[in-house]
Design a protein around this motif. Structure first.
Motif: not given
Length: 205
Positions: A126-129, A134-151, A170-173
């Motif tokens: 029901e949820r993938v997270f 916070a400083a790891n911007s490349p990893s954050r961009r990957v999660m955002e491209k996958v569709g995850m939202r900052l949670s 933490e990001y979640e979808l």
């Protein structure tokens, strides 16, 4: 379960991957946001990382996948889905680690999308997270491209954590969001996303 994307083949990790995993974790740049650059000892990979991943596969059809290019079988890195031990929710944690010479080529996004799709289609999560510093911007961009939202944002005054890049995000979808967006994509044309259930060899490797 083996996955194939347009450029990658992902299969559950096995002992034959140890050298590749040790080499990956020996790169200080790869480990910057994980351990401050310190390598992972071979015995930790052999005695803890692999057995834990194989146990996850047997129990939940999750675990860790070694990613290799379909054209030349070159090792790209690993991707993982983990079932949180202390959660009553139907959720999975996504993580990944790639060789430095593969960064910036879209491999992390490509494979992560396949694992997210598998999580919702095959495992019925029901949820993938996912989480990172916070400083790891490349990893954050990957999660955002996958569709995850900052949670969630977890600030830390810990000196060691500050040295690695500050607090954690933490990001979640959610399944409901995934199903109503273009990320609930159908496999494009000829077998760019395939999956099969593991056979006995996969489960006992």
């Amino acid at each position: 379960m083996i996955l194939e994307t347009a450029r990658l083949r992902l299969r559950p990790v096995e002992m034959s991957d140890v050298d590749s995993l040790v080499e990956l974790d020996s790169d200080p740049a790869v480990m910057r946001f994980v351990s401050g650059g310190a390598p992972t000892p071979r015995e930790v990979i052999e005695d803890w990382v692999l057995p834990r991943a194989q146990a996850e596969l047997r129990a939940h059809r999750t675990g860790m996948w070694a990613a290799r290019e379909r054209t030349n079988a070159g090792f790209v890195g690993w991707f993982a889905l983990r079932t949180p031990r202390h959660s009553s929710r139907s959720e999975l944690e996504l993580s990944y680690r790639l060789r430095r010479d593969t960064w910036g080529q879209g491999f992390a996004t490509e494979a992560s999308r396949a694992l997210v799709a598998m999580s919702f289609r095959e495992i019925a999560a029901e949820r993938v997270f996912g989480s990172t510093l916070a400083a790891n911007s490349p990893s954050r961009r990957v999660m955002e491209k996958v569709g995850m939202r900052l949670s969630a944002i977890r600030l830390s005054g810990d000196e060691e954590m500050s040295g690695l890049g500050g607090g954690e995000v933490e990001y979640e979808l959610l399944r409901s969001h995934w199903e109503t967006t273009a990320l609930a994509w159908s496999p494009p044309r000829a077998a760019s996303w395939t999956a099969r259930r593991p056979d006995v060899a996969d489960l006992t490797a």
